[in-house]
Design a protein around this motif. Structure first.
Motif, PDB file in Angstrom:
ATOM      1  N   LYS A 198      -6.243  -8.546   7.518  1.00  0.00           N
ATOM      2  CA  LYS A 198      -6.499  -8.989   6.146  1.00  0.00           C
ATOM      3  C   LYS A 198      -7.509 -10.128   6.110  1.00  0.00           C
ATOM      4  CE  LYS A 198      -2.011  -7.613   4.244  1.00  0.00           C
ATOM      5  NZ  LYS A 198      -0.765  -8.077   3.578  1.00  0.00           N
ATOM      6  N   LEU A 246     -11.002  -8.741   6.575  1.00  0.00           N
ATOM      7  CA  LEU A 246     -11.530  -8.203   5.328  1.00  0.00           C
ATOM      8  C   LEU A 246     -12.026  -9.328   4.428  1.00  0.00           C
ATOM      9  CD1 LEU A 246     -11.949  -5.636   3.631  1.00  0.00           C
ATOM     10  CD2 LEU A 246      -9.635  -5.947   2.735  1.00  0.00           C
ATOM     11  N   GLU A 257     -15.498 -10.507   5.359  1.00  0.00           N
ATOM     12  CA  GLU A 257     -16.561  -9.651   4.825  1.00  0.00           C
ATOM     13  C   GLU A 257     -16.950 -10.109   3.425  1.00  0.00           C
ATOM     14  OE1 GLU A 257     -18.070  -6.744   6.053  1.00  0.00           O
ATOM     15  OE2 GLU A 257     -17.124  -6.961   8.012  1.00  0.00           O
ATOM     16  N   ARG A 274     -16.571  -1.857  13.981  1.00  0.00           N
ATOM     17  CA  ARG A 274     -16.464  -1.101  12.721  1.00  0.00           C
ATOM     18  C   ARG A 274     -15.300  -0.111  12.774  1.00  0.00           C
ATOM     19  NH1 ARG A 274     -18.147  -4.254   9.258  1.00  0.00           N
ATOM     20  NH2 ARG A 274     -18.266  -2.584   7.702  1.00  0.00           N
ATOM     21  N   TYR A 308     -12.465  -2.184  11.862  1.00  0.00           N
ATOM     22  CA  TYR A 308     -12.574  -2.567  10.452  1.00  0.00           C
ATOM     23  C   TYR A 308     -12.054  -1.456   9.543  1.00  0.00           C
ATOM     24  CZ  TYR A 308     -14.842  -3.664   5.974  1.00  0.00           C
ATOM     25  OH  TYR A 308     -15.099  -3.905   4.648  1.00  0.00           O
ATOM     26  N   TYR A 309     -12.473  -0.217   9.799  1.00  0.00           N
ATOM     27  CA  TYR A 309     -12.034   0.891   8.951  1.00  0.00           C
ATOM     28  C   TYR A 309     -10.548   1.166   9.122  1.00  0.00           C
ATOM     29  CZ  TYR A 309     -16.515   2.305   7.047  1.00  0.00           C
ATOM     30  OH  TYR A 309     -17.680   2.334   6.327  1.00  0.00           O
ATOM     31  N   LEU A 348      -9.571  -1.873   6.241  1.00  0.00           N
ATOM     32  CA  LEU A 348      -9.578  -0.967   5.095  1.00  0.00           C
ATOM     33  C   LEU A 348      -8.356  -0.059   5.060  1.00  0.00           C
ATOM     34  CD1 LEU A 348     -13.330   0.107   4.879  1.00  0.00           C
ATOM     35  CD2 LEU A 348     -12.167  -1.816   3.770  1.00  0.00           C
ATOM     36  N   ASP A 349      -7.581  -0.072   6.151  1.00  0.00           N
ATOM     37  CA  ASP A 349      -6.326   0.683   6.236  1.00  0.00           C
ATOM     38  C   ASP A 349      -6.547   2.166   5.944  1.00  0.00           C
ATOM     39  OD1 ASP A 349      -3.630   0.962   6.727  1.00  0.00           O
ATOM     40  OD2 ASP A 349      -3.032   0.571   4.658  1.00  0.00           O
ATOM     41  N   GLU A 350      -7.576   2.737   6.598  1.00  0.00           N
ATOM     42  CA  GLU A 350      -7.836   4.165   6.452  1.00  0.00           C
ATOM     43  C   GLU A 350      -6.695   4.959   7.093  1.00  0.00           C
ATOM     44  OE1 GLU A 350     -10.105   6.115   5.039  1.00  0.00           O
ATOM     45  OE2 GLU A 350     -11.109   4.435   4.080  1.00  0.00           O
TER      46      GLU A 350
END
Length: 232
Positions: A129, A132, A135, A191, A194-195, A199-201
């Motif tokens: 978190k 994020l 960013e 990355r 990150y995703y 971003l919790d993909e």
């Protein structure tokens, strides 16, 4: 990016800070002051991660910390200064482990790389978190963006030293440019994390799959034999 974005080096000694030194203060001199400030820093992190930096308010932080606005201003002059305190406390844990700078006696090169990638993933997951949030802040604050870029460059340079070492010892393809290779691979794994975590993909699979994939991509890109032996 295989704490490898530090074996053989004191953790963090070559990594620029994320914190503008003009936004830091000396810690309180009393135990009560230390506790109150720590409560405010914890509350600020909770609010920033929940609401984002732009939408968070000082009143949200004081409500979370269960203290008055006056108490907040005893320790911080602004929301920006509170963020600096949050980052100052978190940045050691956010040191991105990367490829080990020295080969572990009981591990192959591939096993060492996998251990570094796993440590990186674990650190990123703990701070997802906050990553994020970084960013968002980097998009609106040029000074912070510069600090973050300098920090990322330091990690890439560390990984570059490791790539050069592997090339010199016969493990990695000597025709590769070590600077470009280390930078590209470090960004790739960053990355990926990150995703998956920031971003919790939902479709990015398990932690183990991410580590396994990142390690294979490093190994294949650098031309390291799959069994971790030297190239013939």
């Amino acid at each position: 990016m295989a704490k490898t974005e530090e074996q053989g080096e004191k953790q963090g000694e070559d990594v620029p800070t994320l914190v503008d030194p003009t936004l830091t203060r000396e810690l309180p001199s009393t135990p009560r002051g230390v506790r109150t400030r720590a409560s405010l820093v914890a509350a600020a992190r909770t609010v920033f991660e929940r609401d984002g930096y732009i939408d968070s308010r000082l009143t949200d932080i004081t409500k979370e910390a269960r203290c008055s606005t006056g108490t907040f201003y005893t320790y911080f002059d602004s929301k920006e200064e509170a963020l600096a305190a949050v980052l100052h406390e978190a940045q050691e844990d956010m040191l991105h482990p990367g490829p080990p700078q020295e080969q572990h006696a009981d591990r192959t090169v591939v096993e060492s790389l996998e251990a570094g990638n796993r440590a990186y993933v674990d650190a990123y997951k703990r701070n997802a978190k906050l990553m994020l949030l970084l960013e968002q802040v980097a998009a609106i604050d040029p000074k912070f963006r510069r600090l973050r870029l300098d920090r990322g460059k330091a990690f890439a340079e560390r990984n570059c030293r490791w790539v050069k070492k592997l090339q010199a010892e016969g493990y990695a393809d000597p025709s590769l440019d070590p600077v470009m290779s280390a930078s590209a691979l470090s960004l790739m794994v960053g990355r990926m994390a990150y995703y998956k975590y920031a971003l919790d993909e939902p479709d990015w699979g398990s932690d183990d799959l991410l580590v396994e994939t990142a390690t294979k991509l490093w190994v294949n890109a650098l031309g390291i034999p799959a069994d971790g032996s030297r190239r013939t």
